[in-house]
Design an enzyme around this catalytic site. Structure first.
Site, short mmCIF file in Angstrom:
data_model
loop_
_atom_site.label_atom_id
_atom_site.label_comp_id
_atom_site.label_asym_id
_atom_site.label_seq_id
_atom_site.Cartn_x
_atom_site.Cartn_y
_atom_site.Cartn_z
N CYS A 167 -16.39 1.19 0.81
CA CYS A 167 -15.29 0.51 1.48
C CYS A 167 -15.08 0.43 3.49
O CYS A 167 -14.20 -0.61 3.03
CB CYS A 167 -13.71 1.15 0.68
N GLN A 226 -10.11 -4.34 -3.02
CA GLN A 226 -11.47 -3.92 -2.61
C GLN A 226 -12.98 -3.95 -3.95
O GLN A 226 -13.20 -4.58 -3.56
CB GLN A 226 -11.21 -2.28 -2.69
N ARG A 242 -13.76 -9.20 2.03
CA ARG A 242 -11.92 -8.66 1.75
C ARG A 242 -11.09 -10.00 1.26
O ARG A 242 -9.75 -9.85 1.14
CB ARG A 242 -11.89 -7.72 2.46
N HIS A 259 -7.33 1.04 -5.82
CA HIS A 259 -7.62 0.20 -5.05
C HIS A 259 -8.51 -1.55 -5.56
O HIS A 259 -9.94 -1.41 -5.07
CB HIS A 259 -8.65 0.23 -3.75
N ARG A 284 0.85 -1.58 0.21
CA ARG A 284 -0.29 0.16 -0.32
C ARG A 284 1.18 1.47 -0.08
O ARG A 284 1.55 1.71 0.57
CB ARG A 284 -0.83 -0.23 1.23
N ASP A 334 -17.27 6.49 -0.78
CA ASP A 334 -16.18 6.31 -0.04
C ASP A 334 -16.21 7.86 0.74
O ASP A 334 -16.85 9.30 0.23
CB ASP A 334 -15.46 6.15 -0.97
N1 CP Z 1 -11.19 -0.45 2.75
C1 CP Z 1 -10.08 -0.69 3.38
O1 CP Z 1 -8.74 -0.78 2.40
O2 CP Z 1 -9.39 -0.22 4.46
P1 CP Z 1 -8.54 -0.35 5.22
O3 CP Z 1 -7.47 0.93 4.82
O4 CP Z 1 -8.91 0.56 6.65
O5 CP Z 1 -7.52 -1.12 4.78
N1 NVA Z 2 -10.10 6.19 -1.04
C1 NVA Z 2 -10.11 5.41 0.24
C2 NVA Z 2 -10.39 4.39 0.50
C3 NVA Z 2 -9.44 3.83 2.04
C4 NVA Z 2 -10.19 2.30 1.89
C5 NVA Z 2 -8.63 6.55 0.71
O1 NVA Z 2 -7.64 6.40 -0.15
O2 NVA Z 2 -8.20 6.73 1.67
#
Ligand code: CP
Ligand code: NVA
Length: 305
Positions: free
Chosen positions: A263, A131, A291, A128, A101, A223
């Site tokens: 998400c 997701q 997930r 993502h 990430r 989101d």
């Molecule tokens: N939806 C999601 O990816 O959650 P986290 O950021 O907690 O991993």
């Molecule tokens: N759009 C959000 C998603 C988190 C899972 C971010 O990037 O923070």
């Protein structure tokens, strides 16, 4: 040839369908896959915070018989203490796959390029994809066949929106996104989605009016308005996104059978109200659970080849 899971773009509709079917099978018959990656080690590298992605990869890899090593910026300081190239060259000597990430999507792409082992995008500023797989498993469980049904995304044309739009286009589900002016998804993602949509039959729409988008929806998704890394823009974004909240009134425009998805993490009272989050239409906890199953399918597919 090793395979990465960096973007929905790189996977064909047939491959994505296979991943979804495997995810469902992993969920229905978890014992069948116990020990399937026995002795394999997977690095989980997180430049940003995470609850769901971290826990579900960790638990999922354990359930498949593998082992994971969690590394944050405090541990490795990716790109600062040591270049992404050099970190990658080390990791490929010890690990069987890397889940990463990052803020910049390019960092994730570079790791894929530098290593002979599979790399999974666990969220970047651009996509993502994990997701999207989990969410399409959830949508299938609740709606059955997705072809020609309508997926609606309200809010920011962000990383999550990008992967969901591409995924809809690949599986033939109509997709409408409603964002404030200036927050539309990137043009190349929209163009690619429309191109895929021509093949699958999916209609892709980019709108600004949430009420127009929500009409007749089978899925209403939102989101956060401020993603990780955008904290400096918070004040402006909170003003710009006024009117883009998913609330009971907006949900009334969707089909009666529509599901609400997010998400997570959710900012209750901001992009979504409590009465929608906690309604019968909300499937957010199923998304969180899925997930786990879908990422087991991704790891299994990449490691087993
Ligand atoms: N939806 C999601 O990816 O959650 P986290 O950021 O907690 O991993
Ligand atoms: N759009 C959000 C998603 C988190 C899972 C971010 O990037 O923070």
């Amino acid at each position: 040839m090793k395979r990465d899971f960096l973007s929905i773009v790189d996977w064909t509709p047939a491959e994505l369908k296979k991943l979804l079917n495997l995810s469902a099978d992993m969920k229905a018959h978890p014992k069948k896959y116990r020990e399937s990656i026995k002795g394999k080690s997977v690095a989980l590298i997180f430049e940003k915070q995470s609850l769901r992605t971290h826990v579900t990869f960790d638990v999922g890899i354990y359930q498949l018989g593998g082992h994971s090593v969690y590394l944050t910026q405090t541990d490795i300081n990716l790109g600062k203490r040591e270049s992404i190239h050099d970190v990658s060259k080390n990791l490929e000597r010890w690990m069987d796959a890397v889940v990463v990430r990052t803020y910049a999507h390019q960092s994730c792409v570079d790791m894929g390029r530098f290593m002979k082992i599979p790399v999974v995008n666990a969220l970047t500023d651009y996509e993502h994809p994990c997701q999207a797989i989990g969410d399409f498993l959830t949508a299938t469980e609740h709606l059955g066949k997705l072809k020609k049904k309508k997926f609606v995304f309200i809010g920011d044309g962000n990383n999550v929106c990008n992967s969901l739009m591409l995924m809809s286009a690949k599986v033939g589900m109509n997709f409408a996104v409603a964002t404030p002016e200036g927050y539309e998804p990137p043009k190349e993602i929209v163009d690619l989605s429309k191109k895929e949509g021509k093949k699958s039959g999916a209609v892709i729409e980019v709108l600004h009016d949430p009420t127009k988008a929500a009409r007749n929806a089978d899925v209403v998704y939102t989101d956060v308005w401020v993603s990780m890394g955008q904290e400096d823009e918070k004040e402006k974004r909170m003003k710009d996104f006024e009117g883009y909240q998913v609330n009971k009134e907006l949900m009334k425009l969707a089909k009666k059978s529509a599901i609400f998805m997010h998400c997570l993490p959710a900012h209750r009272g901001i992009e979504v109200t409590d009465d929608v989050m906690d309604s019968k239409q909300s499937v957010v906890w199923d998304e969180a659970e899925n997930r786990l199953h879908s990422q087991k399918a991704i790891i299994y597919t990449l490691i087993k080849g």
